[in-house]
Design a protein around this motif. Structure first.
Motif, short mmCIF file in Angstrom:
data_model
loop_
_atom_site.label_atom_id
_atom_site.label_comp_id
_atom_site.label_asym_id
_atom_site.label_seq_id
_atom_site.Cartn_x
_atom_site.Cartn_y
_atom_site.Cartn_z
N ASN A 122 20.57 4.56 -11.20
CA ASN A 122 21.05 5.87 -10.73
C ASN A 122 21.26 6.86 -11.87
OD1 ASN A 122 21.02 5.18 -8.02
ND2 ASN A 122 23.13 4.40 -8.05
N ASP A 123 21.30 6.35 -13.08
CA ASP A 123 21.44 7.22 -14.25
C ASP A 123 20.08 7.45 -14.91
OD1 ASP A 123 22.96 8.76 -16.09
OD2 ASP A 123 22.92 7.09 -17.53
N GLU A 180 0.81 -1.22 0.00
CA GLU A 180 0.00 0.00 0.00
C GLU A 180 0.84 1.27 0.00
OE1 GLU A 180 -2.77 -0.22 3.19
OE2 GLU A 180 -4.00 -1.77 2.23
N LYS A 181 2.12 1.13 0.33
CA LYS A 181 3.02 2.30 0.27
C LYS A 181 3.19 2.80 -1.17
CE LYS A 181 6.91 2.22 2.41
NZ LYS A 181 8.25 1.76 2.86
N TYR A 182 2.97 1.89 -2.12
CA TYR A 182 3.22 2.20 -3.52
C TYR A 182 1.89 2.14 -4.29
CZ TYR A 182 7.72 1.00 -1.58
OH TYR A 182 8.82 0.94 -0.76
N VAL A 183 1.48 3.25 -4.83
CA VAL A 183 0.15 3.38 -5.42
C VAL A 183 -0.04 2.53 -6.67
CG1 VAL A 183 -1.50 5.03 -6.38
CG2 VAL A 183 0.00 5.72 -4.50
N VAL A 184 1.01 2.41 -7.48
CA VAL A 184 0.94 1.65 -8.73
C VAL A 184 2.21 0.80 -8.89
CG1 VAL A 184 -0.57 3.24 -9.98
CG2 VAL A 184 1.90 3.66 -9.94
N PRO A 185 2.16 -0.27 -9.68
CA PRO A 185 3.34 -1.12 -9.90
C PRO A 185 4.56 -0.36 -10.39
CG PRO A 185 1.39 -2.20 -10.74
CD PRO A 185 0.96 -0.81 -10.36
N TYR A 186 4.31 0.68 -11.19
CA TYR A 186 5.37 1.50 -11.78
C TYR A 186 6.37 2.01 -10.75
CZ TYR A 186 7.14 5.71 -14.23
OH TYR A 186 7.92 6.69 -14.79
N MET A 187 5.94 2.12 -9.50
CA MET A 187 6.80 2.70 -8.47
C MET A 187 7.90 1.75 -8.00
SD MET A 187 3.92 4.78 -6.26
CE MET A 187 5.10 5.66 -5.25
N THR A 188 7.72 0.46 -8.20
CA THR A 188 8.74 -0.51 -7.76
C THR A 188 9.22 -1.44 -8.86
OG1 THR A 188 7.08 -2.15 -7.07
CG2 THR A 188 7.80 -0.54 -5.41
N LYS A 234 16.28 7.14 -9.92
CA LYS A 234 17.29 7.28 -8.88
C LYS A 234 16.65 7.74 -7.58
CE LYS A 234 21.58 9.71 -7.71
NZ LYS A 234 22.61 10.68 -8.15
N GLY A 235 16.93 7.01 -6.50
CA GLY A 235 16.42 7.38 -5.20
C GLY A 235 15.03 6.87 -4.90
N TRP A 236 14.39 6.17 -5.87
CA TRP A 236 13.06 5.61 -5.64
C TRP A 236 13.19 4.39 -4.73
CZ3 TRP A 236 8.87 5.76 -9.96
CH2 TRP A 236 8.83 7.02 -10.53
N GLU A 237 12.56 4.45 -3.59
CA GLU A 237 12.64 3.35 -2.64
C GLU A 237 12.12 2.05 -3.25
OE1 GLU A 237 11.13 2.36 1.92
OE2 GLU A 237 9.93 3.65 0.61
N ASN A 238 12.94 0.99 -3.17
CA ASN A 238 12.57 -0.35 -3.62
C ASN A 238 12.32 -0.49 -5.12
OD1 ASN A 238 12.75 -2.03 -1.30
ND2 ASN A 238 10.91 -1.06 -0.48
N PHE A 239 12.75 0.49 -5.91
CA PHE A 239 12.57 0.32 -7.34
C PHE A 239 13.57 -0.70 -7.88
CE2 PHE A 239 13.61 1.06 -11.76
CZ PHE A 239 12.35 1.02 -12.33
N GLY A 240 13.05 -1.75 -8.51
CA GLY A 240 13.90 -2.76 -9.14
C GLY A 240 14.74 -3.57 -8.19
#
Length: 244
Positions: free
Chosen positions: A206-207, A118-126, A211-217
């Protein structure tokens, strides 16, 4: 002299055949034979069994099924962008095969490694996204990181091999964390190859805008998803093969 020439010709012929056999053996050893039994179908062509909308247990009526095809037709009077479908099951190392087509100037994608929280509104965020996009009315478009088959915003192909809007395309997506390699083949040709974890993957992130997105990838196991991006998109023959 004639006998000598004949003898040397025979020797050359035999040697060449042996070398050819060795080369063939090498190719056979490098070629992985995958039978149909190795694949699991994620879509039975009749129902949404095995799927749900991200963060809910329902399916929007904007997602439909007809003639073995799962498709999304946006309703202008309903909410858009929040109807991303994801698999009930999570996957780590796998090959994913599916066919898709997109509407004119449409935008969608295939996610992997989705962290459903629920911390992440859509799949795109992680989740990294394999891009699906049409540029019919943008003939000058040349952003490789947004071409069909690109890992959106991360890395992309040298050129767009997508068939035109409304025509079927095929993805073969391979995610192999064990060997730290991801790849995307579009319509039978591998167009993208990239690291999926570790320092090399982090450098790519990071490029990028992520960059800086929590738990992305960061997830080595997660849900697979199909994106609602407020455009018509169609999918069929969705199947997966988990890697050992």
């Amino acid at each position: 002299m004639r006998k000598y020439i004949i003898l040397m010709s025979v020797i050359a012929l035999v040697w060449g055949c042996k070398q050819k056999d060795k080369a063939s053996e090498g190719i056979e050893q490098r070629t992985e034979v995958v039978t149909e039994d190795a694949w699991t179908h994620l879509f039975d062509g009749k129902s949404f069994d095995g799927w749900h909308t991200y963060l809910t247990d329902t399916i929007s009526d904007q997602w439909k099924i007809k003639d073995g095809v799962m498709y999304y037709l946006p309703d202008p009077d309903q909410n858009q962008g929040m109807n991303n479908l994801i698999t009930d099951k999570q996957y780590g190392d796998f090959e994913l095969s599916l066919e898709w087509k997109i509407s004119v100037d449409g935008n969608s994608g295939v996610f992997y490694g989705i962290l459903e929280d629920e911390k992440y509104v859509v799949p795109y965020m992680t989740a990294p996204e394999i891009q699906i996009r049409d540029y019919t009315n943008i003939p000058e478009f040349n952003d490789k990181k947004q071409m069909s088959g690109a890992i959106f915003g991360i890395t992309g192909p040298e050129k767009d091999l997508m068939h035109k809007a409304g025509e079927w395309n095929h993805f073969l997506i391979r995610i192999d964390h064990k060997n730290n390699k991801g790849s995307v083949s579009l319509n039978g040709k591998e167009i993208v190859s990239y690291p999926v974890n570790g320092e090399a993957w982090e450098a790519l992130v990071n490029d990028s805008k992520f960059k800086g997105w929590e738990n992305f990838g960061t997830q080595r196991k997660g849900h697979i998803g199909l994106q609602d991006h407020a455009h018509g998109v169609w999918f069929r023959n969705i199947k997966i093969r988990e890697l050992e």
